[in-house]
Design a protein around this motif. Structure first.
Motif, PDB file in Angstrom:
ATOM      1  N   THR A 343       0.814  -1.138   0.046  1.00  0.00           N
ATOM      2  CA  THR A 343      -0.099  -0.098   0.021  1.00  0.00           C
ATOM      3  C   THR A 343       0.982   1.167   0.050  1.00  0.00           C
ATOM      4  O   THR A 343       0.991   1.900  -1.086  1.00  0.00           O
ATOM      5  N   THR A 344       1.493   1.532   1.063  1.00  0.00           N
ATOM      6  CA  THR A 344       2.643   2.676   1.150  1.00  0.00           C
ATOM      7  C   THR A 344       3.781   2.273   0.121  1.00  0.00           C
ATOM      8  O   THR A 344       4.049   0.969   0.117  1.00  0.00           O
ATOM      9  N   ASN A 345       3.847   3.109  -0.953  1.00  0.00           N
ATOM     10  CA  ASN A 345       4.951   2.437  -1.955  1.00  0.00           C
ATOM     11  C   ASN A 345       6.149   3.516  -1.898  1.00  0.00           C
ATOM     12  O   ASN A 345       6.644   3.814  -0.957  1.00  0.00           O
TER      13      ASN A 345
ATOM     14  N   TYR B 249       2.283  -7.944  15.934  1.00  0.00           N
ATOM     15  CA  TYR B 249       1.649  -6.793  16.451  1.00  0.00           C
ATOM     16  C   TYR B 249       1.737  -5.834  15.211  1.00  0.00           C
ATOM     17  O   TYR B 249       3.017  -5.672  14.994  1.00  0.00           O
ATOM     18  N   ASP B 250       0.732  -5.554  14.514  1.00  0.00           N
ATOM     19  CA  ASP B 250       0.851  -4.620  13.340  1.00  0.00           C
ATOM     20  C   ASP B 250       0.612  -3.225  14.080  1.00  0.00           C
ATOM     21  O   ASP B 250      -0.390  -2.649  14.931  1.00  0.00           O
ATOM     22  N   GLY B 251       2.000  -2.409  14.124  1.00  0.00           N
ATOM     23  CA  GLY B 251       2.155  -1.125  14.791  1.00  0.00           C
ATOM     24  C   GLY B 251       1.599  -0.156  14.163  1.00  0.00           C
ATOM     25  O   GLY B 251       1.760   1.021  14.799  1.00  0.00           O
ATOM     26  N   LEU B 275       7.173   3.983  10.684  1.00  0.00           N
ATOM     27  CA  LEU B 275       7.784   5.556  11.033  1.00  0.00           C
ATOM     28  C   LEU B 275       7.218   6.460  10.369  1.00  0.00           C
ATOM     29  O   LEU B 275       7.124   7.738  10.950  1.00  0.00           O
ATOM     30  N   HIS B 276       6.414   6.091   9.502  1.00  0.00           N
ATOM     31  CA  HIS B 276       5.514   7.376   8.792  1.00  0.00           C
ATOM     32  C   HIS B 276       4.401   7.723   9.278  1.00  0.00           C
ATOM     33  O   HIS B 276       3.594   8.453   8.600  1.00  0.00           O
ATOM     34  N   LYS B 277       4.039   7.001  10.436  1.00  0.00           N
ATOM     35  CA  LYS B 277       2.708   7.309  11.061  1.00  0.00           C
ATOM     36  C   LYS B 277       3.286   7.811  12.527  1.00  0.00           C
ATOM     37  O   LYS B 277       3.322   8.963  12.663  1.00  0.00           O
ATOM     38  N   THR B 278       3.535   6.924  13.403  1.00  0.00           N
ATOM     39  CA  THR B 278       3.778   7.330  14.665  1.00  0.00           C
ATOM     40  C   THR B 278       5.123   8.264  14.780  1.00  0.00           C
ATOM     41  O   THR B 278       4.907   8.919  15.853  1.00  0.00           O
TER      42      THR B 278
HETATM   43  C1  LIG Z   1      -3.697  -0.795  10.602  1.00  0.00           C
HETATM   44  C2  LIG Z   1      -2.955  -0.733   9.302  1.00  0.00           C
HETATM   45  N1  LIG Z   1      -1.880  -1.737   9.044  1.00  0.00           N
HETATM   46  C3  LIG Z   1      -1.040  -1.804   8.302  1.00  0.00           C
HETATM   47  C4  LIG Z   1      -0.758  -0.922   7.384  1.00  0.00           C
HETATM   48  C5  LIG Z   1       0.086  -0.839   6.506  1.00  0.00           C
HETATM   49  O1  LIG Z   1       1.061  -0.070   6.448  1.00  0.00           O
HETATM   50  P1  LIG Z   1       2.210   0.763   5.195  1.00  0.00           P
HETATM   51  O2  LIG Z   1       1.087   1.564   4.347  1.00  0.00           O
HETATM   52  O3  LIG Z   1       3.075   1.303   5.928  1.00  0.00           O
HETATM   53  O4  LIG Z   1       2.478  -0.404   4.008  1.00  0.00           O
HETATM   54  C6  LIG Z   1      -1.718   0.294   7.602  1.00  0.00           C
HETATM   55  C7  LIG Z   1      -1.589   1.449   6.676  1.00  0.00           C
HETATM   56  O5  LIG Z   1      -1.745   1.540   5.534  1.00  0.00           O
HETATM   57  C8  LIG Z   1      -2.639   0.248   8.547  1.00  0.00           C
HETATM   58  O6  LIG Z   1      -3.468   1.272   8.657  1.00  0.00           O
END
Ligand SMILES: Cc1ncc(COP(=O)(O)O)c(C=O)c1O
Lengths: 465, 518
Positions: A343-345, B249-251, B275-278
């Protein structure tokens, strides 16, 4: 604790909000967390996170300054090193555009009407890559070339359900490791075909003997990033793949395609590449840009991983518009049946590549490609006059080539580091087929003739001693 | 009032030609004199020039500046996309992470030449381990989803090494993000989805009955995508471990418990962080991100520890040589996930963020994110058009999922319509239609970065939209009106005859050289 990045953190505002919510103590908001795992403030503050206290901006800048000053930094013109990431000049305008906040701080354009500019830039990225590759469909990016490769192999497996993929002996070893991580759960076997020890080109007889009916794909790295060789057999290799109803997958360097035949012309079914040369810095490994392209074939496009941006119009037909398309392939809709989990690319990297290609344009990009060719060929020839075996493989090469220095290459490289030059990659540390005396060198437009001559002088001096 | 720029900006291809955006002055002349013309074997020589722009620098800069004015990020205004944690991206971090001294470091430079950088990466590894209560982290994965894939590959390897080859099921709650089941499938697992109970927890009975000798592990985000803490997490962890499964754990939602609770203390074996969220790294219009993976270092079998299964490099300090070094994955690792060390620019954003806030500031960030959520919930409590399904009396953490279903039933106005109404007033919209278990979902996350006033205005606007919908249910269908364009023709966008993924397809189609996508 009040902090400038947390606008409601003054005691006054915070209290008014808590009062409105109707709690006396903030801990009430955490009343569903089992007591035994709630972490005590004192303990948390003393765990050793950061410097155990907030730092102000001046302090932070000083810490980071120390970090950045404590490395040996080589200017572009002193970096004679590739292997999957190459020194190229990043024009100031590209860097500037990359820092536009509306783009940098945006999310994936889920709301297209307010994100048209972002969507158009990504569409332009896809389009510019399509023209460089001469492939019709390019996605909005993968993480990097290695993950593009892993995904390409999985895509091939989904298309024809076959579990054997042929890969070149001289494949980029990092890519190989990633490809194994991605494919091993599906028991896809990666079988190596040999390259000719004289030229570095694929050994066609060996490839033919391994091309059974059960192969899913043949992968060609073009140029081979760990030899620099650009394989003249690209077309026959594709034909062998197609004769076995297998896919032809090409891994490319977009810059080189200004002067070499494209995956489109060579009839590749999937083409992947590393976008790092297109205006992205080296940054000790990332972020880079995974290019991913395929043909105008619904079956292939449906199996493609990652996001796709398309051009369309508004519903009332009054203006051109852009939006994410074919989303039914993706994880947020298809979940465990999705074509990938991505998803994030690398959206910003893709935009940077679009800025870079637009700025350099047809002429500038070709200049860079030719400069890369000239500098590497000049250097290789001069190195051979110094008595090195250079280039080791006699086939056509672009930018990178191997030399045999006849002594331990890593030792020589370490001496050169002391001279202020980052002199190549000691190959035997990364690949099994190389000798200790082999090094992989790289030259691009950032190296002027005097930069290369300086390198040669230093080598001469060292050899003389 | 909000009115977005509307430039009707042509495609870069349509902007004229014949100019140069950069001039490499006779860059190759000297070499030509020595080597002559470039000679490339004819089998692989490109004969045609690609169709690329020929524009001056000012034209290129204007084009992309105009386009950026038709984009919207956190720098433009609130982006309350649920589960995306769109917090402010500090400018000091931008300055430092784009420093030329980092840009020039090649990924294969010897460790001895990059001691400053390795020290920082070593510290970041440790800080993330402390923040999550885990033992050891690799900073390698490129995003959350890649962290997940790394995690499930570790789970796969763990069972493989222990000869438990029949463990092929991963349990995920039905509120999970789509990447969880997708990652599990990429690692060759079947996924078992567990429903959510009325209180918003994973249904405990259903969970227990899904456990078996086939259970390889559980993937869960806590707080969940409903913004609710899994109240039985400790029991859940015990039950999974009893079946020799591992907990992942999906952080993505760590912001909801930052400084308050740690996955390591809840019983998790593997965790990724976004890291691009928290940790305040920007999203870049879709990426790049960074998804470090941390583990609790348990024994796998004789002499093999879980840390040996990490699919990425780890920095350590070598006491003998008195220097930092990188340990690349060994033979028990599933392999690398990307080339080289990791997304180092993003790592530097996170490093700067942690340094700036310190433990006190991180806790403050977590707390303010939670206060903002519950403040917003209280503001919305009196609304009839929006409900808050699941655990309606519980406090939320980092986010809340509103349902526009009552409004939809009453007026036909959908969550999508509501979100277009938000755009019109200068807000970005929440994440809509996710999680899948909430009808007409508006998943809203303000993070700690949003002002009280913006939260109030956002709530006010939602209620205004509700009123407009009641008065004239057709009006919201016309929105948005203040953005660069109105609603978009998605049928045309996806139809085999009109689908246009690149300008090249458009061009070839106009020449009759491309038919429908079949
Ligand atoms: C709950 C949850 N898990 C996993 C992801 C996937 O993370 P990423 O977009 O960094 O791949 C996201 C965000 O898109 C998310 O909101």
């Amino acid at each position: 604790m009040e902090h400038k990045w947390i606008p409601n953190s003054s005691n006054e505002i915070k209290k008014s909000m808590l009062d409105y919510i109707g709690v006396k103590d903030i801990l009430e908001l955490y009343n569903d967390i089992p007591k035994e795992i709630l972490i005590n403030e004192k303990i948390w503050d003393n765990l050793g996170i950061g410097k155990k206290r907030p730092l102000d901006e001046i302090e932070v800048e000083k810490v980071i300054d120390d970090i950045l000053n404590n490395n040996l930094i080589f200017k572009e013109s002193k970096l004679f090193i590739g292997g999957g990431a190459w020194p190229h000049y990043v024009p100031a305008a590209v860097q500037y555009l990359a820092e536009r906040g509306e783009l940098l701080t945006a999310y994936t354009p889920y709301q297209p009407e307010i994100s048209q500019g972002l969507l158009q830039i990504l569409f332009e990225y896809q389009s510019l890559m399509a023209d460089i590759l001469e492939m019709d469909v390019v996605n909005a990016s993968m993480y990097d070339m290695a993950s593009s490769l892993g995904e390409a192999f999985l895509m091939s497996y989904r298309i024809n359900n076959k579990k054997k993929i042929l890969i070149p002996e001289t494949i980029n070893p990092f890519h190989l490791s990633v490809a194994k991580s991605y494919t091993s759960p599906h028991e896809i076997s990666l079988v190596t075909y040999k390259v000719d020890p004289e030229t570095g080109y694929a050994d066609i007889e060996d490839l033919k003997s391994k091309s059974s009916d059960d192969i899913s794909a043949i992968y060609l790295e073009y140029p081979y990033q760990y030899t620099g060789v650009v394989d003249v057999n690209a077309k026959p290799i594709g034909e062998i793949a197609h004769s076995k109803k297998a896919l032809f997958i090409m891994g490319v360097n977009p810059t080189s395609l200004m002067i070499y035949k494209t995956p489109g012309e060579l009839d590749a079914d999937i083409s992947i590449g590393e976008g790092q040369p297109l205006g992205l810095g080296l940054n000790f490994g990332g972020p880079y840009l995974g290019i991913f392209a395929t043909k105008w074939n619904a079956e292939f496009v449906k199996q493609m991983p990652g996001r796709l941006i398309g051009m369309t119009t508004t519903i009332d037909g009054s203006s051109r518009a852009f939006a994410m398309i074919m989303q039914t392939r993706e994880q947020h809709i298809r979940r465990s049946k999705a074509t990938s989990n991505i998803t994030t690319n690398s959206g910003l990297s893709a935009m940077i590549a679009a800025f870079y290609v637009s700025l350099l344009g047809k002429k500038g990009l070709k200049d860079v490609a030719e400069a890369t060719w000239y500098r590497s060929h000049y250097a290789s020839k001069q190195l051979s006059y110094l008595g090195f075996k250079s280039p080791l493989f006699k086939g056509e090469f672009f930018g990178d080539f191997i030399i045999d220095v006849k002594t331990n290459f890593e030792d020589l490289r370490n001496v050169m580091i002391k001279e202020g030059l980052l002199f190549g990659i000691p190959l035997s540390k990364y690949v099994t087929w190389a000798k200790d005396s082999w090094g992989l060198l790289s030259f691009t437009e950032v190296h002027s003739k005097s930069d290369i001559d300086l390198l040669l002088d230093k080598l001469k001096k060292i050899k003389g001693e | 009032m909000f009115k977005q720029a509307k430039w009707e900006e042509p495609l870069i291809y349509e902007l004229g030609s014949g100019r140069e955006g950069i001039r490499f002055k006779e860059i190759n002349d000297e070499f030509k004199k020595i080597l002559g013309e470039i000679s490339i074997p004819k089998e692989i020589k490109r004969e045609n020039d690609p169709n690329l722009p020929e524009l001056s620098e000012v034209e290129v800069v204007r084009h992309y500046t105009r386009l950026s004015e038709m984009a919207y990020g956190v720098d433009s205004g609130p982006v309350p996309l649920g589960s995306c944690t769109m917090k402010y991206n500090p400018k000091i971090s931008l300055k430092l992470s784009t420093d030329k001294r980092l840009q020039l470091i090649h990924p294969l430079q010897p460790d001895s030449t990059i001691q400053g950088l390795l020290k920082a990466l070593f510290e970041l590894q440790n800080w993330l381990a402390l923040i999550t209560g885990m033992d050891i982290c690799t900073l390698h994965p490129a995003a959350g989803a890649q962290g997940e894939l790394s995690g499930v590959l570790i789970i796969r390897k763990y069972h493989e090494l222990r000869n438990n080859l029949n463990k092929d099921e991963i349990i995920v709650p039905d509120s999970a993000h789509g990447t969880n089941p997708a990652s599990a499938a990429m690692a060759g697992f079947k996924t078992i989805e567990i429903p959510t109970d009325n209180s918003g927890n994973m249904d405990y009975e259903a969970f227990l009955s899904s456990l078996s000798y086939k259970t390889a592990g559980l993937m869960i985000t806590n707080p969940s995508t409903l913004g609710l803490f899994e109240e039985k997490i400790i029991d859940v962890a015990k039950a999974v471990h009893e079946k020799d499964g591992l907990l992942y754990y999906d952080g993505a939602n760590l912001n909801g418990i930052l400084g308050k609770a740690r996955p390591g203390d809840m019983g998790f074996d593997i965790a990724h962080l976004n890291l691009h969220k928290t940790f305040s790294a920007p999203h870049g219009g879709g990426g790049p991100g960074s998804g470090p993976v941390c583990i609790k270092n348990r024994l796998v079998k004789e002499n093999i520890m879980l840390q040996d299964l990490l699919p990425g490099p780890v920095v350590y300090y070598d006491e003998n040589d008195k220097m930092y070094k990188i340990r690349w994955p060994g033979k028990y690792s599933p392999g690398l996930m990307k080339s080289f060390f990791g997304n180092v620019q993003q790592l530097l954003w996170a490093y700067t963020y942690i340094l700036s806030l310190g433990p006190q500031g991180l806790r403050e960030a977590g707390e303010m994110a939670v206060i903002n959520t519950n403040y917003f919930i209280k503001l919305m409590k009196d609304s009839k058009g929006y409900s808050i399904p699941y655990g309606s009396n519980r406090y939320r953490k980092h986010e809340v999922v509103l349902s526009a279903e009552p409004l939809h039933e009453e007026t036909g106005v959908t969550a999508e319509d509501v979100s277009k109404g938000l755009l019109d007033s200068g807000f970005y919209a929440p994440t809509i239609y996710f999680p899948l278990i909430v009808k007409e979902a508006l998943m809203t996350e303000f993070t700690e970065s949003e002002t009280k006033e913006n939260i109030e205005n956002f709530a006010k606007r939602l209620k205004e939209i509700e009123n407009i919908a009641r008065n004239d249910p057709n009006e919201p269908k016309k929105w948005p009106l203040n953005t660069a364009v109105g609603r978009i023709d998605m049928v045309k966008a996806n139809h085999p005859k009109t689908i246009t993924p690149t300008y090249r397809v458009n061009y070839l189609r106009s020449k009759g050289l491309r038919g429908p996508l079949r």
